[in-house]
Design a protein around this motif. Sequence first.
Motif, PDB file in Angstrom:
ATOM      1  N   ARG A  35       0.765  -1.280   0.058  1.00 14.65           N
ATOM      2  CA  ARG A  35      -0.155   0.094   0.118  1.00 14.65           C
ATOM      3  C   ARG A  35       0.860   1.248   0.091  1.00 14.65           C
ATOM      4  O   ARG A  35       0.322   2.279  -0.269  1.00 14.65           O
ATOM      5  CB  ARG A  35      -0.836   0.076   1.329  1.00 14.65           C
ATOM      6  N   ARG A  36       2.110   1.150   0.451  1.00 16.00           N
ATOM      7  CA  ARG A  36       3.083   2.241   0.634  1.00 16.00           C
ATOM      8  C   ARG A  36       3.176   2.982  -0.908  1.00 16.00           C
ATOM      9  O   ARG A  36       3.300   4.405  -0.832  1.00 16.00           O
ATOM     10  CB  ARG A  36       4.324   1.899   1.218  1.00 16.00           C
ATOM     11  N   PRO A  37       3.448   2.445  -2.082  1.00 16.54           N
ATOM     12  CA  PRO A  37       3.689   3.394  -3.191  1.00 16.54           C
ATOM     13  C   PRO A  37       2.758   4.294  -3.656  1.00 16.54           C
ATOM     14  O   PRO A  37       3.018   5.543  -3.929  1.00 16.54           O
ATOM     15  CB  PRO A  37       3.843   2.235  -4.248  1.00 16.54           C
ATOM     16  N   VAL A  38       1.257   4.064  -3.424  1.00 16.01           N
ATOM     17  CA  VAL A  38       0.294   5.100  -3.801  1.00 16.01           C
ATOM     18  C   VAL A  38       0.650   6.301  -2.834  1.00 16.01           C
ATOM     19  O   VAL A  38       0.658   7.445  -3.358  1.00 16.01           O
ATOM     20  CB  VAL A  38      -0.800   4.445  -3.676  1.00 16.01           C
ATOM     21  N   GLY A  39       0.601   6.152  -1.605  1.00  9.37           N
ATOM     22  CA  GLY A  39       0.689   7.354  -0.815  1.00  9.37           C
ATOM     23  C   GLY A  39       2.051   8.039  -0.916  1.00  9.37           C
ATOM     24  O   GLY A  39       2.242   9.265  -0.924  1.00  9.37           O
ATOM     25  N   ALA A  40       3.126   7.367  -1.225  1.00  6.84           N
ATOM     26  CA  ALA A  40       4.509   7.891  -1.293  1.00  6.84           C
ATOM     27  C   ALA A  40       4.551   8.733  -2.475  1.00  6.84           C
ATOM     28  O   ALA A  40       4.990   9.793  -2.611  1.00  6.84           O
ATOM     29  CB  ALA A  40       5.438   6.795  -1.453  1.00  6.84           C
TER      30      ALA A  40
ATOM     31  N   SER B  83      26.720  16.719  -9.079  1.00  2.95           N
ATOM     32  CA  SER B  83      27.128  15.362  -8.605  1.00  2.95           C
ATOM     33  C   SER B  83      26.200  14.841  -7.392  1.00  2.95           C
ATOM     34  O   SER B  83      25.499  15.482  -7.080  1.00  2.95           O
ATOM     35  CB  SER B  83      28.574  15.476  -7.666  1.00  2.95           C
ATOM     36  N   PHE B  84      26.153  13.515  -7.150  1.00  2.00           N
ATOM     37  CA  PHE B  84      25.770  12.781  -6.049  1.00  2.00           C
ATOM     38  C   PHE B  84      24.092  12.693  -6.179  1.00  2.00           C
ATOM     39  O   PHE B  84      23.577  11.680  -5.879  1.00  2.00           O
ATOM     40  CB  PHE B  84      25.837  13.376  -4.587  1.00  2.00           C
ATOM     41  N   LEU B  85      23.162  13.367  -7.080  1.00  4.11           N
ATOM     42  CA  LEU B  85      21.957  13.206  -7.266  1.00  4.11           C
ATOM     43  C   LEU B  85      21.632  11.772  -7.947  1.00  4.11           C
ATOM     44  O   LEU B  85      20.774  11.181  -7.314  1.00  4.11           O
ATOM     45  CB  LEU B  85      21.279  14.189  -8.190  1.00  4.11           C
ATOM     46  N   GLY B  86      22.307  11.434  -8.722  1.00  5.02           N
ATOM     47  CA  GLY B  86      22.181  10.151  -9.666  1.00  5.02           C
ATOM     48  C   GLY B  86      22.325   9.104  -8.539  1.00  5.02           C
ATOM     49  O   GLY B  86      21.629   8.063  -8.604  1.00  5.02           O
ATOM     50  N   ILE B  87      23.204   9.157  -7.589  1.00  7.43           N
ATOM     51  CA  ILE B  87      23.390   7.944  -6.668  1.00  7.43           C
ATOM     52  C   ILE B  87      22.274   8.046  -5.584  1.00  7.43           C
ATOM     53  O   ILE B  87      21.824   6.859  -5.285  1.00  7.43           O
ATOM     54  CB  ILE B  87      25.127   8.188  -6.217  1.00  7.43           C
ATOM     55  N   ALA B  88      22.086   9.085  -5.214  1.00  9.12           N
ATOM     56  CA  ALA B  88      21.587   9.428  -3.773  1.00  9.12           C
ATOM     57  C   ALA B  88      19.866   9.119  -4.197  1.00  9.12           C
ATOM     58  O   ALA B  88      19.137   8.517  -3.298  1.00  9.12           O
ATOM     59  CB  ALA B  88      21.601  10.537  -3.196  1.00  9.12           C
ATOM     60  N   VAL B  89      19.449   9.573  -4.976  1.00  7.18           N
ATOM     61  CA  VAL B  89      17.961   9.765  -5.264  1.00  7.18           C
ATOM     62  C   VAL B  89      17.283   8.468  -5.310  1.00  7.18           C
ATOM     63  O   VAL B  89      16.270   8.219  -4.827  1.00  7.18           O
ATOM     64  CB  VAL B  89      17.500  10.576  -6.410  1.00  7.18           C
ATOM     65  N   PRO B  90      17.908   7.436  -5.984  1.00 11.05           N
ATOM     66  CA  PRO B  90      17.263   5.927  -6.140  1.00 11.05           C
ATOM     67  C   PRO B  90      17.140   5.504  -4.751  1.00 11.05           C
ATOM     68  O   PRO B  90      16.180   4.825  -4.561  1.00 11.05           O
ATOM     69  CB  PRO B  90      18.058   5.247  -7.130  1.00 11.05           C
ATOM     70  N   HIS B  91      18.185   5.462  -3.930  1.00 17.37           N
ATOM     71  CA  HIS B  91      18.104   4.816  -2.674  1.00 17.37           C
ATOM     72  C   HIS B  91      16.866   5.723  -1.770  1.00 17.37           C
ATOM     73  O   HIS B  91      16.378   4.920  -1.117  1.00 17.37           O
ATOM     74  CB  HIS B  91      19.426   5.201  -1.898  1.00 17.37           C
ATOM     75  N   LEU B  92      16.727   6.882  -1.945  1.00 17.29           N
ATOM     76  CA  LEU B  92      15.695   7.632  -1.393  1.00 17.29           C
ATOM     77  C   LEU B  92      14.356   7.095  -1.768  1.00 17.29           C
ATOM     78  O   LEU B  92      13.567   6.822  -0.739  1.00 17.29           O
ATOM     79  CB  LEU B  92      15.828   9.062  -1.313  1.00 17.29           C
ATOM     80  N   ALA B  93      14.251   7.079  -2.991  1.00 19.23           N
ATOM     81  CA  ALA B  93      12.775   6.421  -3.496  1.00 19.23           C
ATOM     82  C   ALA B  93      12.678   5.011  -3.193  1.00 19.23           C
ATOM     83  O   ALA B  93      11.517   4.516  -2.782  1.00 19.23           O
ATOM     84  CB  ALA B  93      12.997   6.366  -5.029  1.00 19.23           C
ATOM     85  N   ARG B  94      13.664   3.993  -2.976  1.00 11.90           N
ATOM     86  CA  ARG B  94      13.506   2.385  -2.565  1.00 11.90           C
ATOM     87  C   ARG B  94      13.148   2.682  -1.294  1.00 11.90           C
ATOM     88  O   ARG B  94      12.323   1.834  -0.760  1.00 11.90           O
ATOM     89  CB  ARG B  94      14.744   1.937  -2.810  1.00 11.90           C
TER      90      ARG B  94
ATOM     91  N   LEU C 219      11.415   4.862   0.556  1.00  9.04           N
ATOM     92  CA  LEU C 219      10.007   5.505   0.662  1.00  9.04           C
ATOM     93  C   LEU C 219       8.916   4.533   0.268  1.00  9.04           C
ATOM     94  O   LEU C 219       8.094   4.393   0.909  1.00  9.04           O
ATOM     95  CB  LEU C 219      10.064   6.847  -0.236  1.00  9.04           C
ATOM     96  N   LEU C 220       9.316   3.762  -0.809  1.00  8.77           N
ATOM     97  CA  LEU C 220       8.465   3.069  -1.431  1.00  8.77           C
ATOM     98  C   LEU C 220       8.533   1.485  -0.793  1.00  8.77           C
ATOM     99  O   LEU C 220       7.641   0.650  -0.810  1.00  8.77           O
ATOM    100  CB  LEU C 220       8.382   2.801  -3.010  1.00  8.77           C
ATOM    101  N   ALA C 221       9.688   0.982  -0.337  1.00  6.59           N
ATOM    102  CA  ALA C 221       9.861  -0.424  -0.039  1.00  6.59           C
ATOM    103  C   ALA C 221       9.539  -1.235  -0.842  1.00  6.59           C
ATOM    104  O   ALA C 221       8.975  -2.397  -0.844  1.00  6.59           O
ATOM    105  CB  ALA C 221       9.126  -0.698   1.376  1.00  6.59           C
ATOM    106  N   THR C 222      10.078  -0.877  -2.000  1.00  2.00           N
ATOM    107  CA  THR C 222       9.882  -2.017  -3.115  1.00  2.00           C
ATOM    108  C   THR C 222      11.014  -1.624  -4.377  1.00  2.00           C
ATOM    109  O   THR C 222      11.644  -0.490  -4.360  1.00  2.00           O
ATOM    110  CB  THR C 222       8.573  -1.714  -3.908  1.00  2.00           C
TER     111      THR C 222
END
Length: 375
Positions: free
Chosen positions: A32-37, A296-307, A309-312
Amino acid sequence: MTAGLPAGGVVVDHRLAVDAQATGAPAAVARRRPVGALLGLAVATAAMFLLAVAVGSVWVPLPDTLRVLVGADPTDPRWSVVITQVRLPRAATAALAGTALGVAGLQMQTLFGNPLADPYSLGVSAGASLGVALVVTGAGGSAGAFTAGAIGTGRVAVVAAGALGAAVVLSAVLLLARWVRSVVTLLVIGVIVGAAVFSFIGLLLTWTAPQRALQYWTWQLGSYSGVSPGDLVVFAPTIGAGLLLALGSMKPLNALLLGENYARTVGVHVRRLRTVTLLGASLLAGTVTAFCGPISFLGIAVPHLARRLLATADHRVLLPACALAGAVVSLFCSIVAQVPGTGLALPINIVASLIGAPIVIAVLLRASSTVARTV
């Protein structure tokens, strides 16, 4: 056989369970987390964009900001000029750049199976930097000298040189990808090529005038402020083309999460997927680098933040989450870089590094603790 996942989404469910266990969330909650995230990220993107337009050396009242954005007249006519000519292009550039780097980073991390892979892993940034360095130093012969002289009056030469340099490196990488079977080998080659190119740039700058070298290093620090409304006519559609390539590879990348052999068994053409993914990620990263410098760093950090938040790891929701999270983080960096109320401006890379570095360190520490618990 169509490239993609088997019926029932086995890959998605497996990865969802793994991620839910890692984050301590029950599987039902994780579903259920992805929709809210995603809704939260969409609201945060809109709010951050509004703040990026309103905040600067001079604060523009939010009601006036909204009036200008919807085409109405503000209480002070000066706000229309400030917003439409300066802040709106800067905010749009920040949002597009963050979206592009977030999506490109996700693609590269999935393709190489490496949490520290980023959009610049294959030397796209190095190629763009070399093109700009040749123009700034005038080392490209008569054409280089001509365009170097034009830098003082416009950014066309720098953008063209950066795009051409990135395209040359991308072409070489795509050519190598036809013969290199291992993505790890391809990644190592990209890192080595990037290091060699940057060494040549350093050598080139030691022989040029200090003023021209300073122009290059200023470009290297990154900026969203130099992109004009006219530049956005090229910048936005090019980013859009890269995002369309990324959307087309979502399902095959899901299959690739369980390895190339599994992906082949469900009908994924791995070599074609690799080529399309490299093309899309490099197009996104190369365009941002050409217009804004290497961020720098946005391309590395953002995918980890998204994972987190969504736990998927399902790319069908993770990719739009990376696009939105990238826009939010990039807009936040743009706001901080303006040092509101001071009239000063910081390079984007300084702010992005201060924000992104702790995230990457946290990812490494979390991975180390996970390994320690399983041993």
